[in-house]
Design an enzyme around this catalytic site. Sequence first.
Site, PDB file in Angstrom:
ATOM      1  CG  ASP A 168      -2.048   0.984   1.161  1.00 39.08           C
ATOM      2  OD1 ASP A 168      -2.211   1.640   0.107  1.00 39.08           O
ATOM      3  OD2 ASP A 168      -2.776   1.123   2.160  1.00 39.08           O
ATOM      4  CE  LYS A 169       0.383   7.890  -2.320  1.00 42.20           C
ATOM      5  NZ  LYS A 169      -0.882   8.663  -2.408  1.00 42.20           N
ATOM      6  CG  HIS A 170      -0.964   7.026   4.403  1.00 45.29           C
ATOM      7  ND1 HIS A 170      -2.340   6.907   4.530  1.00 45.29           N
ATOM      8  CD2 HIS A 170      -0.621   8.105   5.146  1.00 45.29           C
ATOM      9  CE1 HIS A 170      -2.793   7.855   5.323  1.00 45.29           C
ATOM     10  NE2 HIS A 170      -1.763   8.603   5.711  1.00 45.29           N
ATOM     11  CB  SER A 171      -0.600  10.940   0.444  1.00 43.57           C
ATOM     12  OG  SER A 171      -0.481  12.350   0.536  1.00 43.57           O
ATOM     13  CB  THR A 196      -8.595   8.700  -1.406  1.00 44.44           C
ATOM     14  OG1 THR A 196      -7.298   9.302  -1.449  1.00 44.44           O
ATOM     15  CG2 THR A 196      -8.704   7.722  -2.551  1.00 44.44           C
ATOM     16  CB  SER A 230      -2.664   8.820  13.915  1.00 42.23           C
ATOM     17  OG  SER A 230      -3.842   8.928  13.165  1.00 42.23           O
ATOM     18  NE  ARG A 236      -3.254  13.454  17.279  1.00 42.83           N
ATOM     19  CZ  ARG A 236      -2.971  12.946  16.072  1.00 42.83           C
ATOM     20  NH1 ARG A 236      -3.486  11.791  15.690  1.00 42.83           N
ATOM     21  NH2 ARG A 236      -2.175  13.578  15.245  1.00 42.83           N
ATOM     22  CE  LYS A 270      -5.443   6.063  10.604  1.00 39.71           C
ATOM     23  NZ  LYS A 270      -5.932   7.440  10.570  1.00 39.71           N
ATOM     24  CE  LYS A 271      -2.324   3.571   4.752  1.00 40.08           C
ATOM     25  NZ  LYS A 271      -3.147   3.175   3.593  1.00 40.08           N
TER      26      LYS A 271
HETATM   27  N1  URA Z   1      -3.649  11.292   9.025  1.00 42.57           N
HETATM   28  C1  URA Z   1      -3.960  10.418  10.011  1.00 42.57           C
HETATM   29  O1  URA Z   1      -4.517   9.356   9.768  1.00 42.57           O
HETATM   30  N2  URA Z   1      -3.611  10.745  11.276  1.00 42.57           N
HETATM   31  C2  URA Z   1      -2.976  11.900  11.589  1.00 42.57           C
HETATM   32  O2  URA Z   1      -2.697  12.116  12.744  1.00 42.57           O
HETATM   33  C3  URA Z   1      -2.680  12.811  10.562  1.00 42.57           C
HETATM   34  C4  URA Z   1      -3.010  12.480   9.267  1.00 42.57           C
END
Ligand code: URA
Length: 438
Positions: free
Chosen positions: A82-85, A122, A185, A170, A189-190
């Site tokens: 996977d990729k995350h931005s 997305t 955070s 937060r 999830k990843k």
């Molecule tokens: N995206 C997230 O999922 N968590 C953060 O704290 C900031 C960006």
Amino acid sequence: MRMIPQELIRRKRNGERLDAAEIADFIRGLSDGSISEGQVAAFAMAVWFSGMDRDETVALTRAMRDSGDILSWSGVGKPIADKHSTGGVGDNVSLMLAPIMAACGLAVPMISGRGLGHTGGTLDKLESIPGYRVAPSAALFRKAVESAGCAIVGPTANLAPADRRLYAIRDVTATVDSVPLITASILSKKLAAGLQSLVLDVKVGNGAFMTGLDEAGRLARALVDVANQAGVTTTALITDMNEPLADAVGNALEIGNCLAFLRGEKAGTRLEAVVMSFAAEMLMTSGIAASPTEGTDLAVRALSSGSALEHFARMVHLLGGPVDFVERPDLYLSRAPVILPVEAPQDGFLRSCDTREIGMELIALGGGRLRPDTVIDHRVGFSDLQPLGKEIGRGEVFAVVHAASEDQALRARERMLAIYDFGEAPVKPPVVLSRISS
Ligand code: URA
């Protein structure tokens, strides 16, 4: 024995180190509701001021990952990647990258998010497609990954639920922008998504959460180190976000832009440079390509053969969208009623723009949220955005506004004239600034 939350908050406030068991205990209390909202907020603020070292951040990430389900992809028979931005404006890279990677033989179960602050999401973009289900059942999610090679969906209900509660607190206590909290955070999830490899796009610039290179570098280093320590092969590219990446900003407009990209119509753009860099990076971290050149070649073939577009079409249909979406997108993507060109007020080069403000303008047009329950207008936004550095003559169009009403269109046009600066040719940095690996 159960820790006393206020003791743990006091020690973190005073700059002490917490051990993994203490952090796990705190996250358990956060998840089961035995720790109050005030205590969670105080803990987040203590971390914001005192920070966390690498081991503490790994422990926080692991504890948050373990607060819910961990997906398993056994039997899929392909590398799970996977990729995350970290978030930007006109950043629709995931929409193209996932099907390109699927066409190259990866399985991409992509857990994405909604717009956050001025940045686009997305999932919001995909919801421009009638019928597309961003929250499918676990069985449908798996079927889409198996049959299309990729599925872009939202977090399932029980994926890192500790992050959901901590993030919401937060968000309203000015504690989002903390490197250990962002790291835990994103990665909780990843990691819960059951990945074998991950590539991170850490954005830097006036349209990113990290505006300075040092800050972005620190976040990238933390993300890469923590993810690798937690067992997922991870690298990051730091990329420029001082202008929208695609030439469109807005939900349906960015889906249209994605289709154009997959049809090969965005060659030579900064968007192409970023997508192809991530394609090569993902193919290398997942072990499919031995070098960036080999990775790029595979990705180019996936695009030019039409295979990436086919994988996108299959994903959309499996997740509830129209079977002929990629053939007839105009039938399905709704258009804003008012379309207004924005013309350059003088001769010159597009010198700079306030990218964050473009994201905020999308929200003002109704295409993003000020509150979590806002219903967004997928039609609105900006298209035909010209890149910085382009020379344009007075009266030439450098952007087009898509709005729900004449008043909103006129207002957005005025704002775009203020957001863009004209003058001398700027010195543009490369779009991919650096690579961080373990
Ligand atoms: N995206 C997230 O999922 N968590 C953060 O704290 C900031 C960006």
